[in-house]
Design an enzyme around this catalytic site. Sequence first.
Site, PDB file in Angstrom:
ATOM      1  N   HIS A 164      -3.523   6.022   4.607  1.00 45.51           N
ATOM      2  CA  HIS A 164      -2.250   6.319   4.795  1.00 45.51           C
ATOM      3  C   HIS A 164      -1.732   7.632   4.281  1.00 45.51           C
ATOM      4  O   HIS A 164      -2.136   8.173   3.444  1.00 45.51           O
ATOM      5  CB  HIS A 164      -1.271   5.241   4.092  1.00 45.51           C
ATOM      6  CG  HIS A 164      -1.478   3.834   4.635  1.00 45.51           C
ATOM      7  ND1 HIS A 164      -2.140   3.286   5.532  1.00 45.51           N
ATOM      8  CD2 HIS A 164      -0.929   2.835   4.136  1.00 45.51           C
ATOM      9  CE1 HIS A 164      -2.005   2.272   6.099  1.00 45.51           C
ATOM     10  NE2 HIS A 164      -1.164   1.647   4.977  1.00 45.51           N
ATOM     11  N   CYS A 203       0.844  -1.193  -0.024  1.00 42.23           N
ATOM     12  CA  CYS A 203       0.208  -0.006   0.061  1.00 42.23           C
ATOM     13  C   CYS A 203       0.866   1.286  -0.141  1.00 42.23           C
ATOM     14  O   CYS A 203       0.571   2.253  -0.726  1.00 42.23           O
ATOM     15  CB  CYS A 203      -0.937   0.032   1.154  1.00 42.23           C
ATOM     16  SG  CYS A 203      -0.109  -0.570   2.706  1.00 42.23           S
TER      17      CYS A 203
END
Length: 347
Positions: free
Chosen positions: A254, A140
């Site tokens: 994130h 990710c």
Amino acid sequence: MLSTETARPAAQRLFNIAIVGATGAVGVELMDCLARRNFPVRSLKLLASARSAGRTYSFQGRPVAVEALTADSFTGVDIAIFAAGASISREFAPIAAAKGALVVDNSSAFRMQAEIPLVVPEVNGGLLADRPRIIANPNCVAAIAVMALQPLHAQNPIQRVIGATYQSASGAGAAAMEELQQSTAAYLAGEEFAPKVLPHPYAFNLFSHNAGIEADTGYNGEEMKAMEEIRKIMSTPDMRLSFTCVRVPVLRAHSMALTIEFEQPVTPAQAEAWLAEAPGVRLVNDALRNHYPMPNEASGQDDVLVGRIRSDLSDPSGRTLSIFVVGDQLLKGAALNAVQIAERLAA
């Protein structure tokens, strides 16, 4: 297995899709991505462990029952998207490919194998032209970072990146998201809460990413994955990278602060112009309102948000910028990128 054949024009090619790990956070997000992006699905097969078999999910308004994953699960499947962890992928992805499926794998199982393409479609989607049987979906951090790095690198080659990440609970799965919510509620109620999924108290706390530390380098596994995968995706084996990855009490997006050294001098205005033209990137760079990328605004969004674009005052050469990047870990960091790969394969 759900059939959706009647929902499409007869002339459009439809695909039999399987999702492995359908009951996890990424698996659920994959279903949503396929539906809202109107992917041409003929049938959808949801696969998970035997203990999850029989659980029902809704896809395009109709119920789909989860089936137990076996070696026979992939007969007739055109595209299999794996989101069940590296050990499952190592065992079953080659089986699916041998049965004729194109495999998009979200785990770390194949990412660094030289013969397996590691793909972010906006960056290196051309690797899909040969229709490889197995395609790796990146970590990710790598997937989100390259969305900002590649448009800059294409204009002024990047020499070095120093990154600090602020990673959400979703990266550790649905159980970690639940633990964050439960521990926060307990903290606010003045109650004790013993962490079970993550190694440290999560509510109102942050800590070094829970991946193991390499004894010889001092870097953790997440940091090493991010650095290695960024180099592979961008085809920059000599790019100098250093990342510090931290887990923060955010549910699903994130964030990362990136300091980027370029080959030639660069201005913030140039970088902003390049990023403004980049597919899948949205500039959030309003200095007057002090409004920059935030995880609450990136959550649930396909685009990666980029802002705080400024010259690095510690570099008198004018070749270094600092930026802030935020992306939904479950979307561009996982499910969305996988579905975008599947869309390229379907096309």
